[in-house]
Design a protein around this motif. Structure first.
Motif, PDB file in Angstrom:
ATOM      1  N   VAL A   1     105.794 131.375  85.981  1.00  0.00           N
ATOM      2  CA  VAL A   1     104.834 132.573  86.214  1.00  0.00           C
ATOM      3  C   VAL A   1     104.653 133.017  87.316  1.00  0.00           C
ATOM      4  N   ASP A   2     104.711 134.219  87.595  1.00  0.00           N
ATOM      5  CA  ASP A   2     104.756 134.625  89.225  1.00  0.00           C
ATOM      6  C   ASP A   2     103.445 134.278  89.758  1.00  0.00           C
ATOM      7  N   GLN A   3     103.319 134.548  91.265  1.00  0.00           N
ATOM      8  CA  GLN A   3     102.023 134.232  91.903  1.00  0.00           C
ATOM      9  C   GLN A   3     101.002 134.966  91.582  1.00  0.00           C
TER      10      GLN A   3
ATOM     11  N   THR B   1     100.373 136.953  89.195  1.00  0.00           N
ATOM     12  CA  THR B   1      99.891 136.735  87.757  1.00  0.00           C
ATOM     13  C   THR B   1      99.044 135.278  87.956  1.00  0.00           C
ATOM     14  N   LEU B   2      99.526 134.329  88.361  1.00  0.00           N
ATOM     15  CA  LEU B   2      98.456 133.029  88.617  1.00  0.00           C
ATOM     16  C   LEU B   2      97.390 133.466  89.176  1.00  0.00           C
ATOM     17  N   ASN B   3      97.524 134.372  90.391  1.00  0.00           N
ATOM     18  CA  ASN B   3      96.287 134.509  91.022  1.00  0.00           C
ATOM     19  C   ASN B   3      95.217 135.497  90.311  1.00  0.00           C
ATOM     20  N   LYS B   4      95.776 136.344  89.596  1.00  0.00           N
ATOM     21  CA  LYS B   4      94.890 137.110  88.760  1.00  0.00           C
ATOM     22  C   LYS B   4      94.030 136.230  87.661  1.00  0.00           C
ATOM     23  N   VAL B   5      95.041 135.381  87.178  1.00  0.00           N
ATOM     24  CA  VAL B   5      94.371 134.291  86.159  1.00  0.00           C
ATOM     25  C   VAL B   5      93.374 133.552  86.812  1.00  0.00           C
ATOM     26  N   ALA B   6      93.367 132.980  87.944  1.00  0.00           N
ATOM     27  CA  ALA B   6      92.584 132.234  88.561  1.00  0.00           C
ATOM     28  C   ALA B   6      91.203 133.121  88.883  1.00  0.00           C
ATOM     29  N   GLU B   7      91.401 134.005  89.108  1.00  0.00           N
ATOM     30  CA  GLU B   7      90.273 134.853  89.733  1.00  0.00           C
ATOM     31  C   GLU B   7      89.689 135.593  88.400  1.00  0.00           C
ATOM     32  N   THR B   8      90.097 135.903  87.395  1.00  0.00           N
ATOM     33  CA  THR B   8      89.463 136.152  86.053  1.00  0.00           C
ATOM     34  C   THR B   8      88.452 135.251  85.484  1.00  0.00           C
ATOM     35  N   ILE B   9      89.507 134.103  85.223  1.00  0.00           N
ATOM     36  CA  ILE B   9      88.551 133.053  84.729  1.00  0.00           C
ATOM     37  C   ILE B   9      87.600 132.401  85.334  1.00  0.00           C
ATOM     38  N   SER B  10      87.588 132.383  87.124  1.00  0.00           N
ATOM     39  CA  SER B  10      86.411 131.743  87.691  1.00  0.00           C
ATOM     40  C   SER B  10      85.321 132.695  87.780  1.00  0.00           C
ATOM     41  N   LYS B  11      85.615 133.910  87.474  1.00  0.00           N
ATOM     42  CA  LYS B  11      84.298 135.058  87.186  1.00  0.00           C
ATOM     43  C   LYS B  11      83.772 134.681  85.914  1.00  0.00           C
TER      44      LYS B  11
END
Length: 330
Positions: free
Chosen positions: A159-161, A163-173
Motif C-alpha cells: 500500500v502506498d504511503q 493511502t496509508l496516511n489517508k487511512v490513518a487520518e480517517t480512522i483516527s477521526k
C-alpha cells in the motif's frame, strides 16, 4: 485471586487474526494463554500440540489452552474458572462478522465474571488496503473498527504511503478512542499490546484528540467528524451533571435508538460525587462505573465521545445539557 486480563481479538475476514494470534504466542513464551474462539477450527492448531482434551477445551503442549464456545460464553468461562486449568491471559477471538461489543458486555456487566476476569481491551486487525471501502459498505466491519481500543492495519507492504496516511487520518477521526499502528504479517511492535488498560477504572484513557504535553486540539473537539454515514461527536463540558437525570437520559436514549450508536465512552463530573463517573455503552445499554477521585488541583471536566450512524450534534448536545445539575433554588 487476581482477575485474569482479557483481550478481545476481532477483525475482518482474512485480515490476519490467526497470524497475529500465533505471533502473540511466540512473542510471549512465558505467558500461558487461554484462547476462546467462536468455532473451533478457525485457528490453525497443530494436532501434535494437543496433549489433552475435555469436551470443547484443548490443552496444548506449550501450556496454552484453546476453547470453542459452541454455546454460552458464561458457561465456558465458568468451566475455565472452576477447572484445574492454569493460564495468565485470556484471548477471545471473534468471527470476522461478529460485533465485539456483545462479547465485551459479558465482562462489563456481570459481577461474577468480573471477580475472575478483567477486560483489558479490544484489538482489531484490518486490511490496510481495503479498510475504508469495507467499513463504508459493511456495518458489522464498521462496528469492529469503531469499538476497538487498538487497531492494527495489516498487510501494508503493498500500500502506498499516501493511502496509508489517508487511512490513518480517517480512522483516527471517526474513532478517536483507539491507538493504531501499521504492520506486515501482523507483527505488532507495541510492547504493551497485552496491557492496554482500556477499561482501567483508575486511569481511564480518553484521548479526545488532546496531546499529552498540551491541551491543544489535535483533531477538533467540538467538531463533527464523519466518513460516509459514520459520525464521531466529541463534547467537553465544564458544568457538573445531575446523576439521576444523566442515567435516565442515556438509558432511554439507548433503549430507543441504540442501533444507531456503535460506541459511547466518557468521563463525567457528577455534582456531589468526589470520583469520576465512567460511562461505556454495551449492547444498547449504558454501563456506569466509578473511577478515580478528582484531585483538588485539577479542573473537573466531562468528556464524552459518541460514535455511530448519522448522529446529529445539535440533538445530542441539547439532550446532554438537560442533564446539567441545577441547584434546587433555581
Amino acid at each position: 485471586m487476581n482477575a485474569v486480563p482479557v483481550t478481545i481479538l476481532t477483525g475482518f475476514l482474512g485480515a490476519g487474526k490467526t497470524t497475529f494470534l500465533n505471533y502473540l504466542i511466540k512473542k510471549h513464551p512465558n505467558t500461558k494463554f487461554a484462547i476462546i474462539e467462536n468455532e473451533f477450527g478457525e485457528i490453525n492448531i497443530d494436532s501434535e500440540l494437543v496433549v489433552k482434551t475435555d469436551e470443547n477445551i484443548f490443552e496444548l503442549s506449550n501450556g496454552c489452552i484453546c476453547c470453542s464456545i459452541n454455546g454460552d460464553l458464561f458457561n465456558l468461562l465458568n468451566k475455565l474458572v472452576t477447572g484445574r486449568y492454569k493460564y495468565d491471559h485470556l484471548i477471545i477471538e471473534t468471527t470476522g462478522i461478529a460485533d465485539p461489543s456483545a462479547v465485551a458486555g459479558t465482562f462489563l456487566t456481570d459481577y461474577n465474571i468480573q471477580t475472575a476476569f478483567k477486560l483489558d481491551g479490544t484489538i482489531c486487525l484490518i486490511d490496510a488496503e481495503n479498510v475504508l471501502e469495507v467499513i463504508a459498505n459493511e456495518e458489522e466491519a464498521a462496528k469492529q473498527v469503531l469499538f476497538a481500543d487498538y487497531i492494527i492495519f495489516n498487510k501494508c507492504a503493498d500500500v502506498d504511503q499516501a493511502t496509508l496516511n489517508k487511512v490513518a487520518e480517517t480512522i483516527s477521526k471517526i474513532n478517536p478512542l483507539a491507538e493504531s499502528e501499521f504492520t506486515n504479517y501482523a507483527e505488532s511492535k507495541k510492547a504493551e499490546i497485552l496491557s492496554l488498560k482500556a477499561y482501567d477504572k483508575e486511569k481511564p484513557r480518553l484521548q479526545l484528540g488532546l496531546g499529552a504535553k498540551s491541551a491543544q486540539n489535535i483533531f477538533g473537539i467540538g467538531q463533527e467528524q464523519s466518513f460516509h454515514n459514520i459520525v464521531s461527536q466529541s463534547f467537553v463540558f465544564d458544568q457538573s451533571f445531575d446523576l439521576l437525570k444523566l442515567r435516565h437520559y442515556f438509558t432511554v436514549m439507548l433503549a430507543i435508538q441504540g442501533a444507531w450508536f456503535y460506541r459511547i465512552k466518557g468521563i463525567i463530573n457528577v455534582e456531589g460525587i468526589s470520583r469520576r463517573l465512567i460511562i461505556q455503552s454495551v449492547k444498547g445499554a449504558p454501563v456506569f462505573t466509578e473511577g478515580a477521585a478528582w484531585r483538588d488541583d485539577e479542573t473537573r471536566q466531562t468528556k464524552l465521545v459518541f460514535i455511530g450512524k448519522e448522529l446529529k450534534r445539535d440533538i445530542l448536545e441539547r439532550g446532554i445539557k438537560q442533564c446539567f445539575y441545577k441547584p434546587a433554588n433555581l
